[in-house]
Design a protein around this motif. Sequence first.
Motif, PDB file in Angstrom:
ATOM      1  N   ILE A  34       0.837  -1.194   0.000  1.00 42.59           N
ATOM      2  CA  ILE A  34       0.000   0.000   0.000  1.00 42.59           C
ATOM      3  C   ILE A  34       0.874   1.247   0.000  1.00 42.59           C
ATOM      4  O   ILE A  34       0.588   2.209  -0.712  1.00 42.59           O
ATOM      5  CB  ILE A  34      -0.970  -0.011   1.192  1.00 42.59           C
TER       6      ILE A  34
ATOM      7  N   VAL B 195     -11.123  -4.341   0.929  1.00 40.85           N
ATOM      8  CA  VAL B 195     -10.714  -3.022   0.459  1.00 40.85           C
ATOM      9  C   VAL B 195     -11.335  -1.963   1.366  1.00 40.85           C
ATOM     10  O   VAL B 195     -12.543  -1.971   1.603  1.00 40.85           O
ATOM     11  CB  VAL B 195     -11.197  -2.785  -0.994  1.00 40.85           C
TER      12      VAL B 195
ATOM     13  N   GLN C 154      -6.221   2.266  -2.332  1.00 48.28           N
ATOM     14  CA  GLN C 154      -6.697   0.884  -2.380  1.00 48.28           C
ATOM     15  C   GLN C 154      -7.819   0.729  -3.397  1.00 48.28           C
ATOM     16  O   GLN C 154      -7.848  -0.237  -4.169  1.00 48.28           O
ATOM     17  CB  GLN C 154      -7.212   0.443  -1.008  1.00 48.28           C
TER      18      GLN C 154
ATOM     19  N   TRP D 231      -6.373   0.726  -6.928  1.00 46.58           N
ATOM     20  CA  TRP D 231      -5.624  -0.504  -7.186  1.00 46.58           C
ATOM     21  C   TRP D 231      -6.582  -1.637  -7.549  1.00 46.58           C
ATOM     22  O   TRP D 231      -6.375  -2.378  -8.503  1.00 46.58           O
ATOM     23  CB  TRP D 231      -4.787  -0.888  -5.975  1.00 46.58           C
ATOM     24  N   HIS D 232      -7.644  -1.763  -6.790  1.00 40.77           N
ATOM     25  CA  HIS D 232      -8.575  -2.876  -6.984  1.00 40.77           C
ATOM     26  C   HIS D 232      -9.531  -2.654  -8.154  1.00 40.77           C
ATOM     27  O   HIS D 232     -10.300  -3.550  -8.497  1.00 40.77           O
ATOM     28  CB  HIS D 232      -9.342  -3.150  -5.689  1.00 40.77           C
TER      29      HIS D 232
ATOM     30  N   ARG E  58      -0.181  -5.660   2.970  1.00 40.10           N
ATOM     31  CA  ARG E  58      -0.535  -4.677   3.996  1.00 40.10           C
ATOM     32  C   ARG E  58       0.715  -4.108   4.634  1.00 40.10           C
ATOM     33  O   ARG E  58       1.692  -4.808   4.867  1.00 40.10           O
ATOM     34  CB  ARG E  58      -1.401  -5.316   5.081  1.00 40.10           C
TER      35      ARG E  58
END
Length: 59
Positions: A6, A36, A43, A46-47, A57
């Motif tokens: 992250i 998420v 985040q 990214w997803h 993490r």
Amino acid sequence: MATTRIADLGPPRPGKPHDPDWQEHFHVCPICGQQVDRRDFRQVMWHEQPDHEPLERDQ
């Protein structure tokens, strides 16, 4: 493929402090199965990628 952390995605955006309804801020990514935090824009973005691995993490 190297694991992305992250912290590698940049600094977090300031947000509200932790609240008692924290469960409402999470969802499970349908691609990688990772939880998420929707309060963390890094985040979320990214997803949104179609072919991604789970994020590592930060400690």
